[in-house]
Design a protein around this motif. Structure first.
Motif, PDB file in Angstrom:
ATOM      1  N   GLY A 372       0.755  -1.010   0.085  1.00 22.67           N
ATOM      2  CA  GLY A 372       0.156   0.046  -0.066  1.00 22.67           C
ATOM      3  C   GLY A 372       0.580   1.392  -0.017  1.00 22.67           C
ATOM      4  O   GLY A 372       2.226   1.111  -0.377  1.00 22.67           O
ATOM      5  N   SER A 373       0.163   2.350   0.731  1.00 28.95           N
ATOM      6  CA  SER A 373       0.885   3.746   0.583  1.00 28.95           C
ATOM      7  C   SER A 373       0.660   4.305   1.800  1.00 28.95           C
ATOM      8  O   SER A 373      -0.306   4.113   2.645  1.00 28.95           O
ATOM      9  CB  SER A 373       0.447   4.483  -0.396  1.00 28.95           C
ATOM     10  N   PHE A 374       1.570   5.447   2.185  1.00 29.40           N
ATOM     11  CA  PHE A 374       1.487   6.074   3.444  1.00 29.40           C
ATOM     12  C   PHE A 374       2.128   7.313   3.285  1.00 29.40           C
ATOM     13  O   PHE A 374       3.231   7.417   2.591  1.00 29.40           O
ATOM     14  CB  PHE A 374       2.411   5.380   4.587  1.00 29.40           C
ATOM     15  N   GLU A 375       1.189   8.434   3.604  1.00 35.48           N
ATOM     16  CA  GLU A 375       1.696   9.885   3.402  1.00 35.48           C
ATOM     17  C   GLU A 375       1.113  10.577   4.858  1.00 35.48           C
ATOM     18  O   GLU A 375       0.333  10.468   5.037  1.00 35.48           O
ATOM     19  CB  GLU A 375       0.942  10.306   2.185  1.00 35.48           C
ATOM     20  N   THR A 376       2.163  11.442   4.940  1.00 39.77           N
ATOM     21  CA  THR A 376       1.922  12.497   6.114  1.00 39.77           C
ATOM     22  C   THR A 376       2.248  13.821   5.508  1.00 39.77           C
ATOM     23  O   THR A 376       3.287  14.080   5.119  1.00 39.77           O
ATOM     24  CB  THR A 376       2.654  12.066   7.242  1.00 39.77           C
ATOM     25  N   THR A 377       1.374  14.846   5.923  1.00 40.49           N
ATOM     26  CA  THR A 377       1.623  16.262   5.422  1.00 40.49           C
ATOM     27  C   THR A 377       0.988  17.074   6.619  1.00 40.49           C
ATOM     28  O   THR A 377       0.044  16.632   7.501  1.00 40.49           O
ATOM     29  CB  THR A 377       0.828  16.572   4.309  1.00 40.49           C
ATOM     30  N   SER A 378       1.637  18.311   6.651  1.00 39.39           N
ATOM     31  CA  SER A 378       1.014  19.307   7.696  1.00 39.39           C
ATOM     32  C   SER A 378      -0.067  20.191   6.828  1.00 39.39           C
ATOM     33  O   SER A 378      -0.186  20.009   5.650  1.00 39.39           O
ATOM     34  CB  SER A 378       2.115  20.404   7.826  1.00 39.39           C
ATOM     35  N   THR A 379      -1.038  20.454   7.676  1.00 40.96           N
ATOM     36  CA  THR A 379      -2.285  21.140   7.103  1.00 40.96           C
ATOM     37  C   THR A 379      -2.199  22.819   7.252  1.00 40.96           C
ATOM     38  O   THR A 379      -1.188  23.351   7.795  1.00 40.96           O
ATOM     39  CB  THR A 379      -3.478  20.754   7.707  1.00 40.96           C
ATOM     40  N   ASP A 380      -2.832  23.504   6.424  1.00 33.81           N
ATOM     41  CA  ASP A 380      -2.697  24.982   6.366  1.00 33.81           C
ATOM     42  C   ASP A 380      -2.953  25.486   7.774  1.00 33.81           C
ATOM     43  O   ASP A 380      -2.501  26.583   8.031  1.00 33.81           O
ATOM     44  CB  ASP A 380      -3.497  25.640   5.203  1.00 33.81           C
ATOM     45  N   ASP A 381      -3.947  24.995   8.636  1.00 36.57           N
ATOM     46  CA  ASP A 381      -4.263  25.476   9.679  1.00 36.57           C
ATOM     47  C   ASP A 381      -3.443  25.085  10.976  1.00 36.57           C
ATOM     48  O   ASP A 381      -4.087  25.346  12.150  1.00 36.57           O
ATOM     49  CB  ASP A 381      -5.687  25.020  10.180  1.00 36.57           C
ATOM     50  N   GLY A 382      -2.328  24.642  10.673  1.00 37.42           N
ATOM     51  CA  GLY A 382      -1.416  24.159  11.668  1.00 37.42           C
ATOM     52  C   GLY A 382      -1.525  22.856  12.218  1.00 37.42           C
ATOM     53  O   GLY A 382      -0.898  22.626  13.068  1.00 37.42           O
ATOM     54  N   GLY A 383      -2.472  22.100  11.502  1.00 39.16           N
ATOM     55  CA  GLY A 383      -2.345  20.390  11.963  1.00 39.16           C
ATOM     56  C   GLY A 383      -1.731  19.727  11.279  1.00 39.16           C
ATOM     57  O   GLY A 383      -0.792  20.014  10.705  1.00 39.16           O
ATOM     58  N   PHE A 384      -2.241  18.282  11.337  1.00 38.88           N
ATOM     59  CA  PHE A 384      -1.419  17.530  10.694  1.00 38.88           C
ATOM     60  C   PHE A 384      -2.536  16.214  10.043  1.00 38.88           C
ATOM     61  O   PHE A 384      -3.528  16.121  10.561  1.00 38.88           O
ATOM     62  CB  PHE A 384      -0.347  16.556  11.639  1.00 38.88           C
ATOM     63  N   ARG A 385      -2.086  15.792   8.941  1.00 38.04           N
ATOM     64  CA  ARG A 385      -3.045  14.847   8.312  1.00 38.04           C
ATOM     65  C   ARG A 385      -2.165  13.458   7.878  1.00 38.04           C
ATOM     66  O   ARG A 385      -0.813  13.749   7.210  1.00 38.04           O
ATOM     67  CB  ARG A 385      -3.521  15.392   7.008  1.00 38.04           C
ATOM     68  N   VAL A 386      -2.497  12.285   8.140  1.00 41.07           N
ATOM     69  CA  VAL A 386      -2.042  11.092   7.770  1.00 41.07           C
ATOM     70  C   VAL A 386      -2.869  10.429   6.992  1.00 41.07           C
ATOM     71  O   VAL A 386      -4.131  10.393   7.017  1.00 41.07           O
ATOM     72  CB  VAL A 386      -1.716  10.260   9.011  1.00 41.07           C
ATOM     73  N   ARG A 387      -2.510   9.993   5.868  1.00 40.87           N
ATOM     74  CA  ARG A 387      -2.936   9.148   4.812  1.00 40.87           C
ATOM     75  C   ARG A 387      -2.625   7.831   4.372  1.00 40.87           C
ATOM     76  O   ARG A 387      -1.475   7.648   4.423  1.00 40.87           O
ATOM     77  CB  ARG A 387      -3.526   9.750   3.393  1.00 40.87           C
ATOM     78  N   ALA A 388      -3.369   6.824   4.585  1.00 35.75           N
ATOM     79  CA  ALA A 388      -2.788   5.578   4.528  1.00 35.75           C
ATOM     80  C   ALA A 388      -3.560   4.488   3.623  1.00 35.75           C
ATOM     81  O   ALA A 388      -4.811   4.708   3.805  1.00 35.75           O
ATOM     82  CB  ALA A 388      -2.545   4.652   5.694  1.00 35.75           C
ATOM     83  N   ILE A 389      -3.246   3.784   2.824  1.00 33.80           N
ATOM     84  CA  ILE A 389      -4.142   2.993   1.776  1.00 33.80           C
ATOM     85  C   ILE A 389      -3.549   1.520   1.909  1.00 33.80           C
ATOM     86  O   ILE A 389      -2.491   1.309   1.598  1.00 33.80           O
ATOM     87  CB  ILE A 389      -4.040   3.549   0.384  1.00 33.80           C
ATOM     88  N   TYR A 390      -4.261   0.401   2.338  1.00 36.21           N
ATOM     89  CA  TYR A 390      -4.047  -0.841   2.405  1.00 36.21           C
ATOM     90  C   TYR A 390      -4.737  -1.601   1.424  1.00 36.21           C
ATOM     91  O   TYR A 390      -6.019  -1.580   1.518  1.00 36.21           O
ATOM     92  CB  TYR A 390      -4.178  -1.195   3.895  1.00 36.21           C
ATOM     93  N   PRO A 391      -3.886  -2.540   0.574  1.00 32.91           N
ATOM     94  CA  PRO A 391      -5.174  -3.239  -0.337  1.00 32.91           C
ATOM     95  C   PRO A 391      -5.720  -4.493   0.302  1.00 32.91           C
ATOM     96  O   PRO A 391      -5.122  -4.912   1.114  1.00 32.91           O
ATOM     97  CB  PRO A 391      -3.849  -3.774  -1.416  1.00 32.91           C
ATOM     98  N   VAL A 392      -6.873  -4.636  -0.060  1.00 40.43           N
ATOM     99  CA  VAL A 392      -7.525  -5.868   0.685  1.00 40.43           C
ATOM    100  C   VAL A 392      -7.647  -7.132  -0.119  1.00 40.43           C
ATOM    101  O   VAL A 392      -8.081  -8.014   0.152  1.00 40.43           O
ATOM    102  CB  VAL A 392      -9.049  -5.352   1.087  1.00 40.43           C
ATOM    103  N   LYS A 393      -7.150  -6.956  -1.446  1.00 42.34           N
ATOM    104  CA  LYS A 393      -7.259  -8.012  -2.452  1.00 42.34           C
ATOM    105  C   LYS A 393      -6.063  -8.055  -2.973  1.00 42.34           C
ATOM    106  O   LYS A 393      -5.297  -7.387  -3.363  1.00 42.34           O
ATOM    107  CB  LYS A 393      -8.479  -7.982  -3.575  1.00 42.34           C
ATOM    108  N   SER A 394      -5.450  -9.778  -3.296  1.00 40.16           N
ATOM    109  CA  SER A 394      -4.449  -9.926  -3.826  1.00 40.16           C
ATOM    110  C   SER A 394      -4.228  -9.556  -5.586  1.00 40.16           C
ATOM    111  O   SER A 394      -5.285  -9.659  -6.103  1.00 40.16           O
ATOM    112  CB  SER A 394      -3.866 -11.116  -3.503  1.00 40.16           C
TER     113      SER A 394
END
Length: 394
Positions: A372-394
């Motif tokens: 899958g994929s994993f991404e972390t970024t800062s937000t414009d309002d001073g917060g933080f965001r984490v995005r992760a994608i995990y495949p559920v099928k082979s």
């Protein structure tokens, strides 16, 4: 979650590009063509044997000798499957005709396949006899003893050279096989040594975790129990939470120690996406949790990865963004599980706590192992965001 702008991105594995597809198709074509190599060799052998007969055959030859010689050449087509029968089939054409090269080729294949089998020596004797004896027999009887000796010597050469070449090819094949078995044996030994080293390291880690970490967590749980026995209601509630978290951590730690000692390939029992509600209730962070279109039967590793992602994110919110509100969105789209955790800017300064900085890196590695994929970024309002994608099928 940290707001220092850390960004970790691991791309999702995509489909093959058009160039790779064309290269794969070309490789398949080339692979199929290699199966024609033995047929080409057999055709070349037949043509050479026929050319040998055509060059030496006299103008006034007996028809039966021509037919037998032609049959000897054509019989070479079956030399890979019936090597001894093919040698026998070339004998009449060699004895009464001119198919000497066909008999030598057949004998060489027989020696390659059978090595020192009795069929090889019988075939060698027949080929030698065909070279020593001249047809018709009346001509053979008129030869001098010198000519008989020379024919015997030439017969040894004609029969011995194919056998020598066949034995050499067979010995080379056996040597290659032995070398392959030796390489495989060395690989097995290397894997066994690596497994022994890993098992020893796992055992050492299990001892350290049990003797140090488990001991300290047990003391924390005991002290929380003592604190819960007296004091104000708030102190008792805090002690209860500490004791509950310590007990849960101790149980997971003991499970992990058991996995390390057993050397199991998996990670043992893991909490999954079904325990997220309890995790959100106990995290002491304002959380808005949304779960939509998640498959009923998730792979165990994907479910555990989703839980660990949310757990690590909420832990980082408490450590690095106290007072911030967190929003968790878990969405299934059929082929993958999408997880997004976002928090607002902190409401008060963060308390300095020990941190190894390996939490987000561990999540990125987990995503990579699952494809899958994993991404972390800062937000414009001073917060933080984490995005992760995990495949559920082979």
């Amino acid at each position: 979650m940290s707001t220092d702008g850390l960004s970790i991105r691991i791309p999702v594995s995509g489909n093959k590009t058009a160039g790779r597809a064309r290269a794969g198709a070309l490789w398949e074509v080339l692979t199929r063509r290699t199966t024609w190599a033995p047929l080409a060799v057999d055709a070349a052998a037949i043509l050479l044997a026929a050319l040998d007969v055509w060059l030496v055959i006299p103008e006034k030859a007996e028809p039966y000798s021509i037919y037998l010689s032609a049959f000897a050449c054509l019989a070479l087509a079956a030399r890979r499957w019936l090597p001894f029968a093919v040698v026998l089939g070339t004998v009449p054409g060699f004895l009464t005709g001119w198919s000497q090269l066909a008999a030598m080729i057949a004998l060489g294949m027989l020696a390659t396949r059978r090595q020192t089998h009795w069929q090889v020596w019988v075939g060698a004797a027949l080929v030698w006899a065909c070279r020593f004896i001249q047809w018709p027999l009346s001509d053979f009887a008129q030869l001098s003893w010198r000519e008989h000796v020379l024919d015997g010597i030439y017969g040894v050469l004609v029969a011995g050279m194919p056998i020598a070449i066949g034995l050499l090819i067979g010995a080379r094949a056996q040597l290659s096989q032995k070398l392959g078995e030796l390489a495989a044996s060395r690989d097995r030994e290397q894997r066994l040594r690596d497994d022994a080293v890993r098992n020893e390291e796992r055992a050492r880690l299990a001892r350290e975790m049990h003797d140090v970490v488990s001991h300290d967590i047990t003391l924390i749980a005991m002290q929380a129990g003592v604190l819960a026995a007296g004091g104000s209601a708030d102190a008792q509630e805090t002690a209860r939470v500490i004791r509950q978290l310590s007990t849960r951590t101790l149980e997971e730690l003991r499970s992990l120690v058991g996995v390390l000692r057993s050397g199991a390939a998996d990670d043992g029992p893991q909490p999954g996406i079904g325990e997220l509600d309890q995790l959100v209730r106990d995290c002491e962070v304002p959380v808005q949790l949304t779960v939509d279109s998640v498959p009923d039967q998730l792979p165990a590793k994907v479910s555990a990865a989703a839980y660990r992602t949310v757990q690590e994110c909420l832990t980082n919110v408490r450590k690095h963004a106290p007072g911030a509100r967190a929003t968790i969105l878990i969405l299934g789209d059929g082929d993958a599980l999408n997880i997004e955790v976002r928090n607002d800017s902190p409401c008060r300064p963060a308390t300095t706590l020990p941190s190894g900085g390996h939490g987000l890196t561990g999540l990125a590695e987990r995503a990579r192992l699952l494809g899958g994929s994993f991404e972390t970024t800062s937000t414009d309002d001073g917060g933080f965001r984490v995005r992760a994608i995990y495949p559920v099928k082979s």
